[in-house]
Design an enzyme around this catalytic site. Structure first.
Site, PDB file in Angstrom:
ATOM      1  N   VAL A  90      55.707  -7.890  54.048  1.00  0.00           N
ATOM      2  CA  VAL A  90      56.416  -8.075  52.780  1.00  0.00           C
ATOM      3  C   VAL A  90      57.761  -8.731  53.075  1.00  0.00           C
ATOM      4  O   VAL A  90      58.507  -8.276  53.946  1.00  0.00           O
ATOM      5  CB  VAL A  90      56.631  -6.724  52.048  1.00  0.00           C
ATOM      6  CG1 VAL A  90      57.361  -6.959  50.723  1.00  0.00           C
ATOM      7  CG2 VAL A  90      55.296  -6.029  51.800  1.00  0.00           C
ATOM      8  N   ALA A 112      62.508  -7.956  55.591  1.00  0.00           N
ATOM      9  CA  ALA A 112      61.038  -8.021  55.619  1.00  0.00           C
ATOM     10  C   ALA A 112      60.539  -6.796  56.378  1.00  0.00           C
ATOM     11  O   ALA A 112      61.314  -6.133  57.085  1.00  0.00           O
ATOM     12  CB  ALA A 112      60.561  -9.285  56.303  1.00  0.00           C
ATOM     13  N   LYS A 113      59.286  -6.489  56.220  1.00  0.00           N
ATOM     14  CA  LYS A 113      58.681  -5.446  57.056  1.00  0.00           C
ATOM     15  C   LYS A 113      57.176  -5.544  56.909  1.00  0.00           C
ATOM     16  O   LYS A 113      56.666  -6.089  55.928  1.00  0.00           O
ATOM     17  CB  LYS A 113      59.147  -4.061  56.605  1.00  0.00           C
ATOM     18  CG  LYS A 113      58.905  -2.939  57.605  1.00  0.00           C
ATOM     19  CD  LYS A 113      59.847  -2.966  58.789  1.00  0.00           C
ATOM     20  CE  LYS A 113      60.907  -1.941  58.704  1.00  0.00           C
ATOM     21  NZ  LYS A 113      61.976  -1.836  59.534  1.00  0.00           N
ATOM     22  N   GLY A 114      56.478  -5.034  57.886  1.00  0.00           N
ATOM     23  CA  GLY A 114      55.024  -5.065  57.793  1.00  0.00           C
ATOM     24  C   GLY A 114      54.433  -4.414  59.008  1.00  0.00           C
ATOM     25  O   GLY A 114      55.108  -3.691  59.735  1.00  0.00           O
ATOM     26  N   ASP A 169      59.262  -2.334  65.685  1.00  0.00           N
ATOM     27  CA  ASP A 169      59.485  -1.152  64.841  1.00  0.00           C
ATOM     28  C   ASP A 169      58.602  -0.047  65.411  1.00  0.00           C
ATOM     29  O   ASP A 169      58.064  -0.176  66.520  1.00  0.00           O
ATOM     30  CB  ASP A 169      59.137  -1.482  63.379  1.00  0.00           C
ATOM     31  CG  ASP A 169      59.755  -0.507  62.387  1.00  0.00           C
ATOM     32  OD1 ASP A 169      60.907  -0.716  61.982  1.00  0.00           O
ATOM     33  OD2 ASP A 169      59.087   0.475  62.009  1.00  0.00           O
TER      34      ASP A 169
END
Ligand code: GLU
Length: 429
Positions: free
Chosen positions: A70, A115-117, A156
């Site tokens: 995202v 952002a992250k995913g 992460d």
């Protein structure tokens, strides 16, 4: 709220972590009196991608995993954020984490949206070969959506420098030349920077010391409890023990919570985890129930694991002087209201500030890769601490001047910067 009826809302709204991020934003938007016309533009993620990832496992079976990414906003530069391999990852959680990355980057002045995913998978259940296949397949599927000027991934929960190296290699093979600037947190030999793994924890320790100084408390007289013993928790615990001179009375991971008022040996715990992967069999400390762990007495409490561990049922029971939020989103908005009433008792270092050391160092890595010009370690550490110090001072000043919590102050600074960028750019077309 107007955006409750939005069609965009339906992508993520069933996810409790995303609802939490929206709720936090609503409180801030009211506090900042942000006009309604800007609210959805600011909170709703710009782009999201879901991919299915078929992998042949070592035993010959084919398993299909779900992957997400995202990108929250692209108003001031590329998006930036971690890739998480975790069994409970959802699109909604990725969206919430991308929103928090945006406030974090804006607060510390990085030219990024958030952002992250990642992939919904338990990395502990995969062999190295399976991890490599999954990592490569994930990046392969993401190639149309990411880029050094579009979206830069970093590590992460559940990922590490090796995973970043596989991402970099996959992207580079597609490009036909090395593209180190596509990910951060890589090994040093392929354009990474020394100390990226430690940088989040180092930042946490720096900020805890800064907070104690602000409160006139001597670190060497403090006890600390750290929840989580991954990259962030373990480095933080070591730093608090060996740099700040604190007694670490509590340590935990997803298998066990350990407590000893006389102090635990953090470096022995670190060696144990390197050898056995978890703290489960670590022979020190009393075994404590997870629901009792965070409310044990200590001076410094560091949640360094997952979201929403401090909630309406335990916030009033916390017995710490400083709450250092090393994890993303550890405190729910309901808990926040309770902590707000205890502002004189508990000094909160909010997540968007507390764990920003990681993404700041990632930013340094990206800048150096883009320029093919590398800085010394001293330059990097010095710049990191200066940025954190400036952000800490800005948050403390705003909190005092406007009589708001540190979290409100920190998020307000971040959100205002995003709002300003959107205002300046206007609407296209
Ligand atoms: N996972 C880190 C965070 O939550 C950031 C990863 C990166 O450096 O992009 O702040």
């Amino acid at each position: 709220m107007a955006f409750a009826q939005s069609s965009m809302e339906s992508f993520y709204s069933s996810d409790p972590v995303f609802r939490m991020a929206v709720k936090q934003f609503e409180v801030l938007a009211d506090h900042l009196e942000i006009p309604q016309q800007y609210r959805q533009r600011i909170i709703q993620p710009k782009r999201s991608v879901t991919v299915s990832l078929p992998i042949e496992l070592d035993d010959g079976r084919v398993e299909v995993y779900h992957g997400y990414r995202v990108q929250h906003h692209l108003s001031i530069g590329p998006t930036k954020g971690g890739t998480r391999f975790s069994p409970r990852l959802t699109l909604g959680e990725s969206a919430a984490l991308s929103v928090w990355m945006s406030w974090k980057c804006a607060l510390v002045g990085l030219p990024y949206g958030g952002a992250k995913g990642g992939v919904a998978v338990d990395p502990n259940k995969l062999s190295r070969r399976e991890m490599e296949k999954l990592s490569r397949r994930y990046m392969q599927e993401m190639i149309p959506f990411v880029g050094p000027r579009t979206d830069i991934m970093g590590p992460d929960m559940g990922t590490n420098a090796q995973v970043m190296a596989w991402f970099m290699d996959t992207y580079s093979m597609h490009a036909g030349h090395a593209v180190p600037e596509i990910v951060t947190g890589k090994p040093v030999a392929i354009g990474g920077v020394a100390g990226r793994r430690e940088s989040t924890g180092r930042g946490v320790v720096f900020l805890v010391e800064r907070a104690l100084d602000h409160l006139n408390i001597e670190p060497a007289k403090c006890t600390a409890i750290v929840q989580g013993f991954g990259n962030v928790g373990s480095v933080t615990a070591c730093g608090l023990a060996y740099r700040s001179g604190m007694k670490i009375t509590g340590l935990s991971d997803h298998t066990v919570c350990l407590y000893d008022p006389k102090g635990l040996d953090v470096s022995a715990a670190d060696r144990h985890v390197q050898e056995h992967k978890t703290l489960k069999e670590f022979p020190q400390g009393e075994r404590v129930k997870p629901e009792d762990f965070l409310t044990l007495p200590c001076d410094v409490l560091v949640p360094a694991a997952v979201e929403r561990v401090i909630h309406a049922s335990n916030a009033a029971l916390l017995r710490c002087r400083v709450l250092a939020e090393a994890a993303n989103g550890p405190t729910t908005p309901e808990a926040d209201e309770l902590l707000d009433q205890r502002r004189e008792e508990i000094f909160v270092i909010p997540d968007v500030l507390c764990n920003a050391g990681g993404v700041i160092t990632s930013y340094f890595e990206w800048v150096q890769d883009m320029q093919s010009l590398f800085w010394t370690d001293i330059e990097m550490t010095d710049r990191l601490y200066r940025i954190l110090d400036t952000a800490f001072n800005a948050v403390s000043k705003r909190s005092k001047e406007r009589n708001v919590s540190n979290r409100t102050a920190a998020m307000a600074i971040g959100i205002e910067r995003v709002l300003e960028a959107k205002r300046d750019r206007g609407l296209f077309p």
